[in-house]
Design an enzyme around this catalytic site. Sequence first.
Site, PDB file in Angstrom:
ATOM      1  N   TYR A 185      49.203  11.282 -29.655  1.00 44.38           N
ATOM      2  CA  TYR A 185      49.930  10.305 -28.817  1.00 44.38           C
ATOM      3  C   TYR A 185      51.428  10.345 -29.161  1.00 44.38           C
ATOM      4  CZ  TYR A 185      50.335   6.214 -25.772  1.00 44.38           C
ATOM      5  OH  TYR A 185      50.668   5.354 -24.751  1.00 44.38           O
ATOM      6  N   LYS A 219      55.893   3.239 -26.788  1.00 37.42           N
ATOM      7  CA  LYS A 219      55.151   1.981 -26.565  1.00 37.42           C
ATOM      8  C   LYS A 219      55.561   0.913 -27.579  1.00 37.42           C
ATOM      9  CE  LYS A 219      52.478   3.074 -22.977  1.00 37.42           C
ATOM     10  NZ  LYS A 219      52.834   2.569 -21.615  1.00 37.42           N
ATOM     11  N   LYS A 274      39.898   6.780 -18.343  1.00 38.66           N
ATOM     12  CA  LYS A 274      40.138   8.058 -17.651  1.00 38.66           C
ATOM     13  C   LYS A 274      40.989   7.835 -16.410  1.00 38.66           C
ATOM     14  CE  LYS A 274      35.776  10.010 -18.558  1.00 38.66           C
ATOM     15  NZ  LYS A 274      34.495  10.427 -18.009  1.00 38.66           N
TER      16      LYS A 274
END
Length: 254
Positions: free
Chosen positions: A154, A161, A191
């Site tokens: 990530y 974020k 998803k």
Amino acid sequence: MLMKGKRGLVVGVANKRSIAWSIAQRCVEEGAQLAFSYQNERLGENVKELTAEIPDALTFQMDVSDDAQVRQGFELLGEKWGGLDFLVHAVAYAPRQALEGDFVSTSREDFRIALDVSAYSLPVLAHAAKGLMKAGGSIITLSYLGAERVMPNYNVMGVAKAALESSVRYLASDLGPQGIRVNALSAGPIKTLASSGISGFGSILEHHRTKSPLRKLVELEEVADGALFLLCDMGRGVTGQTLYVDGGYNIMAV
Ligand code: 0WE
């Protein structure tokens, strides 16, 4: 009809599986009137097709990384509606190569792009929206646990974020006196187009399904209900927060 008489802008619908689209549909069910912006003509085709069924929905192009387009988009909203009650910010992007391998190798340019598109776009939209939210309002953005904890691959999106969640607190402080609330919703893994093709996403889903307290994946409808709470008057006492809609996953150490 929790959103009756409320007008909202939804930024970040890509297709029918988008979290932004599920939030939009939930708001329409509750009586909201919506506008949708899209980044470019290609995504605009999807958005126009999806929103064709929504009564008097507005659609316009607005690339959030372009100040001129943000100004024009809100000028249009001002002309058409003269006011705005809520904003759904569901935009994120990091160059693909930054979402694989080590964070330590992130290039200056990939870091800049990820933070510009995924984090700075919130304060820029909040600033534009503030001028139209004369009767107060509610702003939400989407976040992810990778903001706080290390999630393999990530990488720079986690850093973006983290900046986004911090921006939520500063914006909530700035805009609270005008009756504008600002919150983030941290969803469990779902998803969508944004997660398709991420290597290892299958095992992230599997881990969530077997280890989260509720022992299931988060559904789009559950995220939409959480968003609705923050957007409507039920959430009137809540600002500056990150609300987890993740089946409780974030509380677990192992
Ligand atoms: O915030 C996100 C994804 C955002 C995202 C996705 C992409 C894919 C295609 C931002 N930029 C790009 N750029 C691309 O080129 N999520 C919460 C979903 C997600 O993305 C991950 C995850 C999860 C979960 C990436 C790596 C590891 C886990």
